[in-house]
Design a protein around this motif. Sequence first.
Motif, PDB file in Angstrom:
ATOM      1  N   ASP A 182       5.887  -6.496   1.391  1.00 10.45           N
ATOM      2  CA  ASP A 182       5.869  -4.827   1.332  1.00 10.45           C
ATOM      3  C   ASP A 182       6.312  -4.134   0.131  1.00 10.45           C
ATOM      4  OD1 ASP A 182       8.213  -5.423   2.122  1.00 10.45           O
ATOM      5  OD2 ASP A 182       7.888  -4.409   4.038  1.00 10.45           O
ATOM      6  N   GLU A 234       4.677   3.411   6.784  1.00  9.35           N
ATOM      7  CA  GLU A 234       3.715   3.451   5.815  1.00  9.35           C
ATOM      8  C   GLU A 234       2.016   3.215   6.409  1.00  9.35           C
ATOM      9  OE1 GLU A 234       3.538   2.876   1.294  1.00  9.35           O
ATOM     10  OE2 GLU A 234       3.612   0.932   2.149  1.00  9.35           O
ATOM     11  N   SER A 235       1.061   3.963   6.020  1.00  9.64           N
ATOM     12  CA  SER A 235      -0.044   3.543   6.424  1.00  9.64           C
ATOM     13  C   SER A 235      -1.152   4.298   5.612  1.00  9.64           C
ATOM     14  CB  SER A 235      -0.596   4.140   7.782  1.00  9.64           C
ATOM     15  OG  SER A 235      -0.970   5.275   7.986  1.00  9.64           O
ATOM     16  N   SER A 286       8.492   1.009   5.064  1.00  9.39           N
ATOM     17  CA  SER A 286       7.581   0.016   5.408  1.00  9.39           C
ATOM     18  C   SER A 286       6.787   0.245   6.736  1.00  9.39           C
ATOM     19  CB  SER A 286       8.043  -1.473   4.811  1.00  9.39           C
ATOM     20  OG  SER A 286       7.044  -2.352   5.282  1.00  9.39           O
ATOM     21  N   ASP A 316      10.421  -4.394  13.324  1.00  2.00           N
ATOM     22  CA  ASP A 316       9.622  -3.194  13.159  1.00  2.00           C
ATOM     23  C   ASP A 316       9.447  -2.323  14.229  1.00  2.00           C
ATOM     24  OD1 ASP A 316       9.885  -3.396  10.399  1.00  2.00           O
ATOM     25  OD2 ASP A 316       7.721  -4.130  10.006  1.00  2.00           O
ATOM     26  N   ARG A 336       9.363   3.094  -2.639  1.00  2.00           N
ATOM     27  CA  ARG A 336       9.788   1.724  -3.182  1.00  2.00           C
ATOM     28  C   ARG A 336      10.670   1.738  -4.554  1.00  2.00           C
ATOM     29  NH1 ARG A 336       4.687   1.120  -1.196  1.00  2.00           N
ATOM     30  NH2 ARG A 336       4.210  -0.935   0.254  1.00  2.00           N
ATOM     31  N   LEU A 349       0.374  -2.136  -4.330  1.00  4.89           N
ATOM     32  CA  LEU A 349       0.738  -2.096  -2.895  1.00  4.89           C
ATOM     33  C   LEU A 349       0.976  -0.761  -2.417  1.00  4.89           C
ATOM     34  CD1 LEU A 349       3.912  -4.468  -2.867  1.00  4.89           C
ATOM     35  CD2 LEU A 349       1.819  -4.523  -1.555  1.00  4.89           C
ATOM     36  N   ARG A 350       1.300   0.193  -3.083  1.00  8.43           N
ATOM     37  CA  ARG A 350       1.287   1.451  -2.640  1.00  8.43           C
ATOM     38  C   ARG A 350      -0.073   2.136  -2.415  1.00  8.43           C
ATOM     39  NH1 ARG A 350       3.454   7.485  -4.826  1.00  8.43           N
ATOM     40  NH2 ARG A 350       3.557   8.226  -2.788  1.00  8.43           N
ATOM     41  N   ARG A 402      -1.669   0.314   0.713  1.00  8.12           N
ATOM     42  CA  ARG A 402      -0.984   0.427   2.043  1.00  8.12           C
ATOM     43  C   ARG A 402      -0.808   1.830   2.524  1.00  8.12           C
ATOM     44  NH1 ARG A 402       2.568  -3.622   4.178  1.00  8.12           N
ATOM     45  NH2 ARG A 402       4.199  -1.814   4.601  1.00  8.12           N
ATOM     46  N   THR A 440       9.643  -8.516  -1.835  1.00  5.23           N
ATOM     47  CA  THR A 440       8.899  -8.972  -0.405  1.00  5.23           C
ATOM     48  C   THR A 440       7.437  -8.618  -0.591  1.00  5.23           C
ATOM     49  OG1 THR A 440       9.437  -6.778   0.683  1.00  5.23           O
ATOM     50  CG2 THR A 440      11.027  -8.567   0.877  1.00  5.23           C
ATOM     51  N   ARG A 443       9.728  -4.770  -1.004  1.00  9.48           N
ATOM     52  CA  ARG A 443      11.174  -4.286  -1.068  1.00  9.48           C
ATOM     53  C   ARG A 443      11.773  -5.249  -2.041  1.00  9.48           C
ATOM     54  NH1 ARG A 443      12.513  -4.530   5.230  1.00  9.48           N
ATOM     55  NH2 ARG A 443      10.376  -5.734   5.236  1.00  9.48           N
TER      56      ARG A 443
END
Length: 319
Positions: free
Chosen positions: A254, A14-15, A11, A185, A240, A292-293, A296, A252, A256
Amino acid sequence: MEYRFELALCSALESTDRVVARQLGAAVAAPGSRVVDVCLLEPGPGFDERAAIASDTIPPAAVEAPVGPGTAVPVRDAFETDPGRAAGIVDAAVEAGYLERERRDGVDCVRATARYPDDWVGSLTAVENKPDLGRPGDLEAQLRFDVALGLFDEVVLATASYVTRAHLNRIPDPVGVWRFDPETDEREVVREATPLAPTDPGVEIRDERGLRTDVALVDAAAKARKRRRIAERAYGKGWRPAPPACARAAVTADGRPRCEHFDRVVHPGGECGEGCPAFEADEGPDADLESLRDARSAWVADPDGGGPRRQTGLGRFGE
């Protein structure tokens, strides 16, 4: 602990400038003998072209077949394998959006929907997770394997432990070291990774026994094929896991999987199910992990819907 550490690291890494994936095979001569914890895929010049083709993994056999977007090719000529396996490859490639079928004079033929870009991968980085260096397990052997083979551009060890000089002395010199706190993080680069030589031949360690080491020589072409397969798998798979089918399961922000009963991130395949005293069968949380993916990372969920995205500011591992 290691599973939660791994998801937190994915997480944090990830960018929108990269793709992150987990648990990918990284051996050539003996497939399945080495699995890397995390893979970072940095886009190359042709990334947008690849993203525009399919959101799923394109079957490697389809990519490697002599099929392009021009004239359709008979299936029997495109795949030198038995008809049943060839049909399976075509089915998967059609479903992914890379191949399309047609019949010519009663013969089953295929053509690619687009040119497959050879330059869509900028770099691949392997990250081995070992939160507790006091329990290293096979860490040294795994890292020696990765460095000797040189399949990735860089190899990094991620840990939550305080890293001493003694630890560094036991880790192959080219391996970078990160200290990562999964609660905050925060990531400290203890040692920069030294670039490897993925375009050169490599040595795959098959077995180590005392003073004897059995190896296999891997040529540059075989490494290139494996790198493309790793990149394809990373692009289609991501990191994920699906949340457990339990009434107490949640997700969550992000993506998870989290258990409300135990108030923490959980391993759906290892901790959840009938063996858990808090388990209550249910459909599970309504989680849109694809959205989400898409939001992000550099991965494109629906290439037909909006076309490829331009990737800008491709930093190495900046936050």
